[in-house]
Design a protein around this motif. Structure first.
Motif, PDB file in Angstrom:
ATOM      1  N   ILE A 410      -1.285  19.860  20.970  1.00 29.91           N
ATOM      2  CA  ILE A 410      -1.185  19.415  22.406  1.00 29.91           C
ATOM      3  C   ILE A 410      -1.055  18.029  22.463  1.00 29.91           C
ATOM      4  CG2 ILE A 410      -2.775  19.787  24.247  1.00 29.91           C
ATOM      5  CD1 ILE A 410      -4.300  21.908  22.657  1.00 29.91           C
ATOM      6  N   TYR A 411      -0.278  17.324  23.402  1.00 31.84           N
ATOM      7  CA  TYR A 411      -0.203  16.007  23.758  1.00 31.84           C
ATOM      8  C   TYR A 411      -0.769  15.911  25.012  1.00 31.84           C
ATOM      9  CZ  TYR A 411       1.681  15.014  19.146  1.00 31.84           C
ATOM     10  OH  TYR A 411       1.870  14.689  17.686  1.00 31.84           O
ATOM     11  N   GLU A 412      -1.276  14.792  25.546  1.00 28.00           N
ATOM     12  CA  GLU A 412      -1.592  14.513  26.752  1.00 28.00           C
ATOM     13  C   GLU A 412      -1.444  13.006  27.222  1.00 28.00           C
ATOM     14  OE1 GLU A 412      -5.333  14.920  29.837  1.00 28.00           O
ATOM     15  OE2 GLU A 412      -5.961  14.907  27.615  1.00 28.00           O
ATOM     16  N   LYS A 413      -0.938  12.890  28.369  1.00 29.08           N
ATOM     17  CA  LYS A 413      -0.342  11.547  28.746  1.00 29.08           C
ATOM     18  C   LYS A 413      -1.322  10.613  29.016  1.00 29.08           C
ATOM     19  CE  LYS A 413       3.170   9.144  30.419  1.00 29.08           C
ATOM     20  NZ  LYS A 413       2.633   7.652  30.804  1.00 29.08           N
ATOM     21  N   ARG A 414      -1.395   9.400  28.171  1.00 30.04           N
ATOM     22  CA  ARG A 414      -2.368   8.430  28.340  1.00 30.04           C
ATOM     23  C   ARG A 414      -2.300   7.851  29.845  1.00 30.04           C
ATOM     24  NH1 ARG A 414      -4.514   7.155  23.699  1.00 30.04           N
ATOM     25  NH2 ARG A 414      -3.576   7.813  21.497  1.00 30.04           N
TER      26      ARG A 414
END
Length: 416
Positions: A410-414
């Motif tokens: 899971i990657y979340e936009k900073r």
């Protein structure tokens, strides 16, 4: 957008060739890629092999979200509709998957009730399914999709007639599972006997005594040393190399044994329809266990009411995103597609993901190996704009009932 007729093969599918072919035609790697491409040009997955319940938890999916996802067997897209997102763009390079996704959507839109949807998409040996298609679905399909399902094979039967039998025993993966059953039987093991277990303890005993010893058999070790023998799992040459990196003896038998152990032993059989497909080659009946999310009656009305929010594209992910405005996507579902990609393709993809990502957008994907495919391959200026949720990724990977992948990410936009 230019559509490809569902019957086009690998030679005519420039999109698939562009994604898969990375080596010279006559090199060993190039020959493997082309063989896989020929096999992959037909139906590969009648059912998706990523757990949509895990997906929806990872995405914190809710109303209003705009999603782009790879289609595959279409089960994930329909499951996501149970949360009533604002829109879903489905992309796939395989026109057979495009036709299947559109058929499943049309089933929810036009069949009279949930029982009809369940009979068509969730049950086997229903002899009236093709007639139900003719009456309710066919008149509402686009021309290319209708041609696909009404085309006749060498037996003279229409392709849609597979739903009178069991579509989940067809396709590249369905046939691979059938071969796996035949190999097990040749060694005196009937995998269907898993259905006789009544607890996790009994499932563990069945695996340890019946399934695990198969991976020490010479035939199976010989087969798992060869990339082409696993193309039936939908594993391309690049992904085989990732799996082989986890083993030390030239065979991926130990890796496959470990994945099958999770599928067989980590979840109660009645709760895991992926295990039913692998060991029984069908979905459970109502008294035997749970159906996939999209076939559960509690979600029927939400899915039926939101099918018009889905658009199915014959395109690759990067191509579709390049046509979208900046900040217009909230959730991205890449399945395991990045395992196929070289560094240039990865960076092109993530350039478009980063450009189109809304504030707080999330990307989820799976990998054959345990580590994220982005490590050491994605340009630092792109990777720095995303936060990797390492602990949550690991936790949700343990909950994935399909059990066939090494890693979930899971990657979340900073914040800008």
């Amino acid at each position: 957008m230019t559509e490809l007729a569902p019957d086009a093969g690998f030679r005519g599918n420039e999109k698939l060739k562009g994604a898969l072919l990375q080596h010279a035609a006559l090199s060993p790697a190039g020959l493997s890629e082309r063989l896989f491409g020929l096999l992959f040009s037909g139906l590969v997955y009648a059912q998706i092999w990523e757990d949509p319940e895990v997906d929806m938890q990872a995405m914190d999916l809710s109303e209003g979200h705009r999603i782009v996802t790879i289609g595959s067997g279409g089960c994930n897209m329909l499951a996501y509709l149970s949360r009533r997102p604002a829109s879903i763009d489905v992309v796939d390079l395989n026109p057979n998957h495009i036709a299947l996704n559109r058929l499943k959507l049309a089933a929810f839109r036009h069949l009279p009730d949930h029982a009809s949807v369940r009979r068509l998409l969730g049950e086997q040996a229903v002899r009236t399914n093709a007639r139900m298609y003719d009456r309710h679905i066919a008149p509402n399909l686009d021309a290319a999709t209708r041609r696909h399902w009404e085309a006749r094979g060498v037996t003279g039967r229409r392709r849609i007639s597979v739903f009178n039998r069991n579509i989940y025993r067809t396709g590249l993966l369905g046939r691979f599972i059938t071969i796996g059953h035949l190999i097990a039987r040749s060694h005196g093991v009937r995998l269907e006997e898993l259905a006789e277990t009544r607890s996790l303890r009994e499932q563990r005993m069945f695996f340890d005594s019946r399934v695990a010893p198969l991976f020490d058999k010479p035939l199976i070790r010989w087969l798992t040393r060869r990339k082409s023998s696993l193309f039936g799992l939908g594993i391309p040459p690049q992904q085989y190399d990732e799996l082989a990196s986890l083993a030390s003896d030239g065979t991926i038998a130990p890796v496959l044994r470990h994945r099958l152990e999770k599928l067989c032993c980590h979840f109660l059989l009645r709760d895991n329809y992926f295990a039913w497909q692998a060991f029984l080659r069908r979905y459970p009946k109502a008294e035997e266990g749970v159906l996939p999310t999209y076939l559960q009656e509690q979600h029927y009305h939400a899915i039926r009411e939101t099918t018009d929010r889905v658009t199915v594209h014959h395109a690759n992910f990067t191509e579709l995103l390049a046509r979208k405005p900046a900040g217009s996507v909230d959730r991205y579902v890449l399945l395991d597609a990045q395992d196929w990609m070289n560094e240039r393709q990865l960076n092109d993809l993530w350039t478009e993901i980063t450009r189109t990502a809304s504030e707080g957008a999330r990307v989820i994907f799976r990998t054959a190996a345990e580590d994220s495919i982005l490590n050491g391959k994605l340009a630092p200026d792109l990777l720095d704009q995303w936060h990797y949720q390492a602990e949550r990724s690991h936790a949700l990977n343990t909950q994935d009932r399909s059990a066939i992948y090494g890693g979930f990410h899971i990657y979340e936009k900073r914040p800008a």
